[in-house]
Design a protein around this motif. Structure first.
Motif, PDB file in Angstrom:
ATOM      1  N   ASP A   1       0.871  -1.534  -0.060  1.00  0.00           N
ATOM      2  CA  ASP A   1      -0.078   0.040  -0.253  1.00  0.00           C
ATOM      3  C   ASP A   1       0.643   1.567  -0.014  1.00  0.00           C
ATOM      4  O   ASP A   1       1.909   1.377   1.317  1.00  0.00           O
ATOM      5  N   PRO A   2       0.958   2.099  -0.935  1.00  0.00           N
ATOM      6  CA  PRO A   2      -0.408   2.334  -1.798  1.00  0.00           C
ATOM      7  C   PRO A   2      -0.016   1.124  -3.233  1.00  0.00           C
ATOM      8  O   PRO A   2       0.941   0.972  -3.703  1.00  0.00           O
ATOM      9  N   VAL A   3      -0.884   0.590  -3.761  1.00  0.00           N
ATOM     10  CA  VAL A   3      -0.932   0.611  -5.165  1.00  0.00           C
ATOM     11  C   VAL A   3      -1.632   0.765  -6.417  1.00  0.00           C
ATOM     12  O   VAL A   3      -2.314   1.348  -6.541  1.00  0.00           O
ATOM     13  N   GLU A   4      -0.174   1.334  -7.164  1.00  0.00           N
ATOM     14  CA  GLU A   4      -1.334   2.176  -8.418  1.00  0.00           C
ATOM     15  C   GLU A   4      -0.540   1.342  -9.632  1.00  0.00           C
ATOM     16  O   GLU A   4       0.341   1.188  -9.781  1.00  0.00           O
ATOM     17  N   ILE A   5      -1.839   2.020 -10.625  1.00  0.00           N
ATOM     18  CA  ILE A   5      -1.517   1.306 -12.142  1.00  0.00           C
ATOM     19  C   ILE A   5      -1.424   2.267 -13.073  1.00  0.00           C
ATOM     20  O   ILE A   5      -2.123   3.273 -12.737  1.00  0.00           O
ATOM     21  N   SER A   6      -0.327   2.924 -13.429  1.00  0.00           N
ATOM     22  CA  SER A   6      -0.118   3.775 -14.229  1.00  0.00           C
ATOM     23  C   SER A   6      -0.302   3.650 -15.899  1.00  0.00           C
ATOM     24  O   SER A   6       0.993   2.619 -16.457  1.00  0.00           O
ATOM     25  N   SER A   7      -1.359   3.801 -16.427  1.00  0.00           N
ATOM     26  CA  SER A   7      -0.945   3.277 -18.120  1.00  0.00           C
ATOM     27  C   SER A   7      -0.130   4.285 -18.998  1.00  0.00           C
ATOM     28  O   SER A   7      -0.223   5.680 -18.969  1.00  0.00           O
ATOM     29  N   VAL A   8       0.711   3.722 -19.984  1.00  0.00           N
ATOM     30  CA  VAL A   8       1.745   4.784 -20.640  1.00  0.00           C
ATOM     31  C   VAL A   8       1.750   4.397 -22.397  1.00  0.00           C
ATOM     32  O   VAL A   8       1.024   3.270 -22.315  1.00  0.00           O
ATOM     33  N   THR A   9       1.296   5.129 -22.808  1.00  0.00           N
ATOM     34  CA  THR A   9       2.442   4.621 -24.356  1.00  0.00           C
ATOM     35  C   THR A   9       3.363   5.002 -24.872  1.00  0.00           C
ATOM     36  O   THR A   9       3.765   6.246 -23.860  1.00  0.00           O
ATOM     37  N   SER A  10       4.354   3.938 -25.638  1.00  0.00           N
ATOM     38  CA  SER A  10       5.082   4.294 -26.193  1.00  0.00           C
ATOM     39  C   SER A  10       5.247   5.090 -27.463  1.00  0.00           C
ATOM     40  O   SER A  10       4.917   4.913 -28.314  1.00  0.00           O
ATOM     41  N   THR A  11       5.489   6.607 -26.974  1.00  0.00           N
ATOM     42  CA  THR A  11       5.261   7.729 -28.764  1.00  0.00           C
ATOM     43  C   THR A  11       7.058   8.558 -28.481  1.00  0.00           C
ATOM     44  O   THR A  11       6.827   8.802 -29.527  1.00  0.00           O
ATOM     45  N   GLN A  12       7.744   7.426 -27.919  1.00  0.00           N
ATOM     46  CA  GLN A  12       9.565   8.594 -28.694  1.00  0.00           C
ATOM     47  C   GLN A  12       9.527   7.593 -29.860  1.00  0.00           C
ATOM     48  O   GLN A  12       9.617   7.050 -30.350  1.00  0.00           O
ATOM     49  N   VAL A  13      10.068   8.394 -31.044  1.00  0.00           N
ATOM     50  CA  VAL A  13      10.371   8.522 -32.249  1.00  0.00           C
ATOM     51  C   VAL A  13      11.858   8.027 -32.307  1.00  0.00           C
ATOM     52  O   VAL A  13      12.780   8.718 -31.314  1.00  0.00           O
ATOM     53  N   GLY A  14      12.283   7.321 -33.300  1.00  0.00           N
ATOM     54  CA  GLY A  14      13.531   7.387 -33.819  1.00  0.00           C
ATOM     55  C   GLY A  14      14.034   6.055 -32.726  1.00  0.00           C
ATOM     56  O   GLY A  14      15.373   5.882 -32.583  1.00  0.00           O
ATOM     57  N   THR A  15      13.555   5.257 -31.765  1.00  0.00           N
ATOM     58  CA  THR A  15      14.002   4.381 -31.360  1.00  0.00           C
ATOM     59  C   THR A  15      12.889   3.282 -31.599  1.00  0.00           C
ATOM     60  O   THR A  15      12.337   3.121 -32.695  1.00  0.00           O
ATOM     61  N   GLY A  16      13.836   1.756 -31.509  1.00  0.00           N
ATOM     62  CA  GLY A  16      12.794   0.819 -30.794  1.00  0.00           C
ATOM     63  C   GLY A  16      12.067   0.792 -30.890  1.00  0.00           C
ATOM     64  O   GLY A  16      11.554   1.171 -29.216  1.00  0.00           O
ATOM     65  N   PRO A  17      11.281  -0.933 -30.582  1.00  0.00           N
ATOM     66  CA  PRO A  17      10.400  -0.725 -29.414  1.00  0.00           C
ATOM     67  C   PRO A  17      10.147  -1.322 -28.319  1.00  0.00           C
ATOM     68  O   PRO A  17       9.925  -0.604 -27.260  1.00  0.00           O
ATOM     69  N   GLU A  18      11.148  -1.643 -27.757  1.00  0.00           N
ATOM     70  CA  GLU A  18      11.424  -2.192 -26.531  1.00  0.00           C
ATOM     71  C   GLU A  18      12.685  -1.120 -26.125  1.00  0.00           C
ATOM     72  O   GLU A  18      11.356  -0.360 -24.670  1.00  0.00           O
ATOM     73  N   ALA A  19      13.313   0.522 -26.710  1.00  0.00           N
ATOM     74  CA  ALA A  19      13.777   1.312 -25.968  1.00  0.00           C
ATOM     75  C   ALA A  19      12.224   2.377 -25.898  1.00  0.00           C
ATOM     76  O   ALA A  19      13.013   2.752 -24.194  1.00  0.00           O
ATOM     77  N   ALA A  20      11.930   2.795 -26.915  1.00  0.00           N
ATOM     78  CA  ALA A  20      10.213   2.906 -26.788  1.00  0.00           C
ATOM     79  C   ALA A  20       9.782   2.528 -24.940  1.00  0.00           C
ATOM     80  O   ALA A  20       9.498   3.805 -24.476  1.00  0.00           O
ATOM     81  N   ALA A  21       9.223   2.004 -25.357  1.00  0.00           N
ATOM     82  CA  ALA A  21       8.759   1.049 -23.711  1.00  0.00           C
ATOM     83  C   ALA A  21       9.044   1.181 -22.255  1.00  0.00           C
ATOM     84  O   ALA A  21       8.773   1.884 -21.604  1.00  0.00           O
ATOM     85  N   ARG A  22      10.421   1.630 -22.540  1.00  0.00           N
ATOM     86  CA  ARG A  22      11.262   1.387 -21.611  1.00  0.00           C
ATOM     87  C   ARG A  22      11.686   2.565 -21.248  1.00  0.00           C
ATOM     88  O   ARG A  22      11.717   2.997 -20.185  1.00  0.00           O
ATOM     89  N   HIS A  23      11.717   3.552 -22.258  1.00  0.00           N
ATOM     90  CA  HIS A  23      11.681   5.068 -21.763  1.00  0.00           C
ATOM     91  C   HIS A  23      10.347   5.386 -21.316  1.00  0.00           C
ATOM     92  O   HIS A  23      10.426   6.048 -20.067  1.00  0.00           O
ATOM     93  N   ALA A  24       8.827   5.392 -22.166  1.00  0.00           N
ATOM     94  CA  ALA A  24       7.660   5.396 -20.812  1.00  0.00           C
ATOM     95  C   ALA A  24       7.664   4.363 -19.656  1.00  0.00           C
ATOM     96  O   ALA A  24       7.845   5.589 -18.193  1.00  0.00           O
ATOM     97  N   ARG A  25       8.706   3.468 -19.554  1.00  0.00           N
ATOM     98  CA  ARG A  25       8.390   2.596 -18.360  1.00  0.00           C
ATOM     99  C   ARG A  25       8.797   3.243 -17.295  1.00  0.00           C
ATOM    100  O   ARG A  25       8.770   4.192 -16.231  1.00  0.00           O
ATOM    101  N   TYR A  26       9.799   4.226 -17.564  1.00  0.00           N
ATOM    102  CA  TYR A  26      10.961   4.901 -16.333  1.00  0.00           C
ATOM    103  C   TYR A  26      10.361   6.110 -16.083  1.00  0.00           C
ATOM    104  O   TYR A  26       9.943   6.878 -14.891  1.00  0.00           O
ATOM    105  N   ALA A  27       9.391   6.966 -17.242  1.00  0.00           N
ATOM    106  CA  ALA A  27       9.164   8.584 -16.739  1.00  0.00           C
ATOM    107  C   ALA A  27       7.349   7.686 -16.261  1.00  0.00           C
ATOM    108  O   ALA A  27       7.590   9.196 -15.446  1.00  0.00           O
ATOM    109  N   ALA A  28       6.782   7.062 -16.322  1.00  0.00           N
ATOM    110  CA  ALA A  28       5.847   6.379 -15.312  1.00  0.00           C
ATOM    111  C   ALA A  28       6.700   6.109 -13.934  1.00  0.00           C
ATOM    112  O   ALA A  28       5.977   6.576 -12.532  1.00  0.00           O
ATOM    113  N   LEU A  29       7.300   5.316 -13.739  1.00  0.00           N
ATOM    114  CA  LEU A  29       8.088   5.625 -12.471  1.00  0.00           C
ATOM    115  C   LEU A  29       8.779   5.908 -11.757  1.00  0.00           C
ATOM    116  O   LEU A  29       8.590   6.532 -10.088  1.00  0.00           O
TER     117      LEU A  29
END
Length: 365
Positions: free
Chosen positions: A106-134
């Motif tokens: 406690d607390p437990v939160e869900i953060s919904s993100v979209t991977s929109t970073q341009v010029g990177t692969g899908p894995e890098a874009a997802a990682r960027h979005a994940r760390y921004a949310a964290l």
């Protein structure tokens, strides 16, 4: 009359608890004096967040952290990042949140993100979005630390990918155990051990289908390359790569520290506080005197100090070539909009004293 004997602690669970407790600096056994001290003083216990996908690694980590939270020295919460890349991802996130609340987080939160970073692969874009949310959740909740569930197997995969790219010491050092607020206490545990922890704790993890999807490079390393190496070279490849990463991390840390000392000693910063209007000058003679391992790191620090990106090895070699004083005096384009050129010698400088020249790093307009 004695009660029923206490169930025997699973050795892997005990190993995991010690790994997390040691890294956080909290006790895993015995009564905590800090608990009584905090209760009497009214001091709030620090909040630790677990980044949890619901998979075996992060769910096992959450269970171990929850145990430490019950000891009384820390509070433990969680953030579930929903990348919305798969059908029913929200349902998986909600189910994971229910499990985490059920074991006391406690607390437990869900953060919904979209991977929109341009010029990177899908894995890098997802990682960027994940760390921004964290980062956002940790700042908003005033969390001291975020725990990540990377394991020894993840480390071995990272080292192998670094070797395939022809990377340097820092990249081959793999995933750091500490970086800013992020800690990875499970880097010494195998992925099979996190499954064992989940079973011992009565937890049913979610298995991400993308982990076995060959469209992703890391998945191919996990499911094809490492097993092939184990078959051809014998067992223990993952442990060997992990050991190499630990050794190289120590070397990289030392070289980075020495390079920072040399950069602050040698660099001359001119201009305003804005990176766009600053330039960095470093004596060519002083740069030539440095070993290549330090010289290239000093050059990279000048680029990063102006707001640029870490240059590739090839770009650093191009910058080093300016020191030979043969051919062009630049500019050499580096990374992130930073260039470097050789500063012309003034008439007052004797022609045989080329060491008086400087390399000038400047942010491009």
């Amino acid at each position: 009359m004695q009660g029923p004997p206490r169930p025997r602690l699973d050795p892997v669970v005990g190993k995991a608890r010690k790994a997390v407790g040691d890294l956080l600096g909290v006790a895993t056994t015995g009564r905590l004096r800090q608990e009584a001290q905090r209760a009497s003083s009214g001091e709030a216990r620090p909040l630790i967040l677990v980044a949890c996908s619901g998979g075996p690694d992060s769910l096992a980590l959450a269970a171990v952290a929850a145990f430490l939270g019950r000891r009384g020295e820390i509070r433990v919460g969680a953030v579930i990042v929903d990348h919305q890349l798969q059908p029913h991802s929200r349902a998986v996130a909600e189910a994971t949140a229910g499990i985490l609340r059920g074991i006391g987080l406690d607390p437990v939160e869900i953060s919904s993100v979209t991977s929109t970073q341009v010029g990177t692969g899908p894995e890098a874009a997802a990682r960027h979005a994940r760390y921004a949310a964290l980062d956002e959740a940790a700042a908003r909740l005033n969390a001291r630390t975020v725990l990540l569930g990377h394991t020894l197997d993840d480390q071995a995969e990272s080292v192998l990918l670094g070797l395939a790219r022809g990377s340097g010491t820092r990249s081959l050092a793999g995933i750091p155990q500490r970086r800013r607020i992020y800690l990875r206490p499970f880097l010494g545990l195998r992925r099979t051990e996190t499954l064992q922890i989940c079973a011992a704790e009565g937890l049913q993890p979610w298995h991400d289908p993308t982990n076995d999807d060959p469209v992703f490079l890391r998945s191919r390393v996990r499911t094809r390359v490492l097993p092939y190496l184990e078959d051809e070279l014998g067992p223990g490849i993952a442990q060997s790569l992990y050991r190499s990463a630990r050794i190289l991390a120590q070397d990289a840390d030392y070289l980075d520290q020495q390079a920072a000392v040399e950069y602050h000693r040698l660099s001359e910063v001119h201009g305003t506080d804005s990176a766009a209007s600053r330039e960095v000058r470093i004596s060519e003679e002083d740069l030539r005197a440095l070993p290549a391992a330090l010289r290239q790191r000093v050059l990279a620090l000048a680029v990063v100090g102006l707001g640029g990106e870490q240059p590739s090895f090839e770009r650093l070699l191009a910058a080093e070539a300016l020191l030979a004083r043969r051919g062009s005096a630049g500019p050499v384009e580096l990374a992130g909009g930073v260039s470097v050129y050789r500063q012309p010698r003034r008439a007052s400088v004797p022609q045989d004293r080329s060491g008086y020249g400087k390399l000038v790093f400047r942010r491009n307009a």
